[in-house]
Design a protein around this motif. Structure first.
Motif, PDB file in Angstrom:
ATOM      1  N   ILE A  35       0.850  -1.186   0.000  1.00 23.08           N
ATOM      2  CA  ILE A  35       0.000   0.000   0.000  1.00 23.08           C
ATOM      3  C   ILE A  35       0.888   1.240   0.000  1.00 23.08           C
ATOM      4  O   ILE A  35       1.829   1.338   0.790  1.00 23.08           O
ATOM      5  CB  ILE A  35      -0.901   0.043   1.255  1.00 23.08           C
ATOM      6  N   ASP A  36       0.589   2.164  -0.887  1.00 15.34           N
ATOM      7  CA  ASP A  36       1.250   3.468  -0.937  1.00 15.34           C
ATOM      8  C   ASP A  36       0.189   4.519  -0.609  1.00 15.34           C
ATOM      9  O   ASP A  36      -0.829   4.595  -1.304  1.00 15.34           O
ATOM     10  CB  ASP A  36       1.833   3.745  -2.327  1.00 15.34           C
ATOM     11  N   ILE A  37       0.435   5.307   0.423  1.00 16.34           N
ATOM     12  CA  ILE A  37      -0.479   6.372   0.833  1.00 16.34           C
ATOM     13  C   ILE A  37       0.253   7.692   0.652  1.00 16.34           C
ATOM     14  O   ILE A  37       1.334   7.880   1.223  1.00 16.34           O
ATOM     15  CB  ILE A  37      -0.910   6.218   2.300  1.00 16.34           C
ATOM     16  N   ARG A  38      -0.308   8.578  -0.132  1.00 14.14           N
ATOM     17  CA  ARG A  38       0.324   9.877  -0.389  1.00 14.14           C
ATOM     18  C   ARG A  38      -0.630  10.994   0.015  1.00 14.14           C
ATOM     19  O   ARG A  38      -1.798  10.990  -0.375  1.00 14.14           O
ATOM     20  CB  ARG A  38       0.699  10.025  -1.858  1.00 14.14           C
ATOM     21  N   ASN A  39      -0.100  11.952   0.775  1.00  8.51           N
ATOM     22  CA  ASN A  39      -0.897  13.085   1.219  1.00  8.51           C
ATOM     23  C   ASN A  39      -0.668  14.268   0.284  1.00  8.51           C
ATOM     24  O   ASN A  39       0.329  14.969   0.388  1.00  8.51           O
ATOM     25  CB  ASN A  39      -0.530  13.472   2.663  1.00  8.51           C
ATOM     26  N   ASP A  40      -1.583  14.475  -0.618  1.00  8.67           N
ATOM     27  CA  ASP A  40      -1.521  15.621  -1.526  1.00  8.67           C
ATOM     28  C   ASP A  40      -2.453  16.740  -1.069  1.00  8.67           C
ATOM     29  O   ASP A  40      -2.706  17.686  -1.823  1.00  8.67           O
ATOM     30  CB  ASP A  40      -1.885  15.194  -2.957  1.00  8.67           C
ATOM     31  N   SER A  41      -2.951  16.647   0.148  1.00 11.34           N
ATOM     32  CA  SER A  41      -3.804  17.704   0.692  1.00 11.34           C
ATOM     33  C   SER A  41      -2.924  18.783   1.328  1.00 11.34           C
ATOM     34  O   SER A  41      -1.740  18.561   1.557  1.00 11.34           O
ATOM     35  CB  SER A  41      -4.765  17.125   1.743  1.00 11.34           C
ATOM     36  N   PRO A  42      -3.490  19.928   1.656  1.00 12.31           N
ATOM     37  CA  PRO A  42      -2.718  20.972   2.322  1.00 12.31           C
ATOM     38  C   PRO A  42      -2.612  20.773   3.836  1.00 12.31           C
ATOM     39  O   PRO A  42      -2.058  21.615   4.535  1.00 12.31           O
ATOM     40  CB  PRO A  42      -3.496  22.256   1.993  1.00 12.31           C
ATOM     41  N   HIS A  43      -3.129  19.648   4.351  1.00 12.70           N
ATOM     42  CA  HIS A  43      -3.195  19.407   5.793  1.00 12.70           C
ATOM     43  C   HIS A  43      -2.260  18.269   6.206  1.00 12.70           C
ATOM     44  O   HIS A  43      -2.077  17.311   5.458  1.00 12.70           O
ATOM     45  CB  HIS A  43      -4.622  19.021   6.208  1.00 12.70           C
ATOM     46  N   PRO A  78       1.923  17.421   4.250  1.00 10.33           N
ATOM     47  CA  PRO A  78       1.585  17.597   2.832  1.00 10.33           C
ATOM     48  C   PRO A  78       2.761  17.191   1.936  1.00 10.33           C
ATOM     49  O   PRO A  78       3.908  17.549   2.207  1.00 10.33           O
ATOM     50  CB  PRO A  78       1.294  19.093   2.731  1.00 10.33           C
ATOM     51  N   GLY A  79       2.474  16.377   0.925  1.00 13.18           N
ATOM     52  CA  GLY A  79       3.504  15.924  -0.002  1.00 13.18           C
ATOM     53  C   GLY A  79       4.220  14.658   0.423  1.00 13.18           C
ATOM     54  O   GLY A  79       4.979  14.082  -0.354  1.00 13.18           O
ATOM     55  N   GLU A  80       4.016  14.184   1.640  1.00 14.71           N
ATOM     56  CA  GLU A  80       4.703  12.978   2.113  1.00 14.71           C
ATOM     57  C   GLU A  80       3.903  11.719   1.778  1.00 14.71           C
ATOM     58  O   GLU A  80       2.691  11.770   1.569  1.00 14.71           O
ATOM     59  CB  GLU A  80       4.931  13.037   3.628  1.00 14.71           C
ATOM     60  N   SER A  81       4.640  10.588   1.774  1.00 17.89           N
ATOM     61  CA  SER A  81       4.041   9.285   1.513  1.00 17.89           C
ATOM     62  C   SER A  81       4.414   8.305   2.610  1.00 17.89           C
ATOM     63  O   SER A  81       5.436   8.472   3.278  1.00 17.89           O
ATOM     64  CB  SER A  81       4.528   8.724   0.178  1.00 17.89           C
TER      65      SER A  81
END
Length: 128
Positions: A35-43, A78-81
């Motif tokens: 599973i790859d989870i990437r946070n592309d939100s501003p939070h 934000p931007g991390e996986s």
């Protein structure tokens, strides 16, 4: 690769059949999934819980839920996986999984669900 995005959090899945850990004669087929989870939100978000549905082609449906993933509750800026590998077993050699993660926005404490896309688990020789 099944992928879905919910409220700026993207989840992607890849799977592998593990023949060395399986025993088809005993109806025991083992699969790994990454599973790859990437946070592309501003939070900044934290993964609190997981909730899975595991469907075996023989008709059995299992539900699995609990805190975090593989013993962790990762925090993603934000931007991390975050990546992890887990696994499951099936009796029939064919099935599918899907579910949700319960996440928290750390800035305001708001909880929200992130969809885990449905993905197939299949022994390679069944594809022919």
């Amino acid at each position: 690769m099944p992928t879905t995005t919910t409220q700026g959090v993207t989840v992607s899945v890849t799977t592998n059949y593990l023949p060395d850990y399986s025993s088809p004669a005993q109806e025991h087929f083992v699969f790994a999934y990454k599973i790859d989870i990437r946070n592309d939100s501003p939070h900044t978000v934290k993964l609190l819980r997981r909730h899975w549905y595991i469907h075996d082609a023989g008709g059995e449906v299992r539900e699995v839920e609990g805190e975090g993933v593989v013993g962790r509750q990762p925090v993603l800026e934000p931007g991390e996986s975050h990546h992890y590998v887990s696994g499951c077993n099936l009796k029939s050699g064919m099935g599918k999984m899907h579910g949700t993660y319960l996440m928290e926005r750390l800035g305001n404490g708001q909880h929200f669900q992130v969809d885990i896309p449905e993905f197939t688990l299949m022994v390679p020789y069944r594809l022919n």
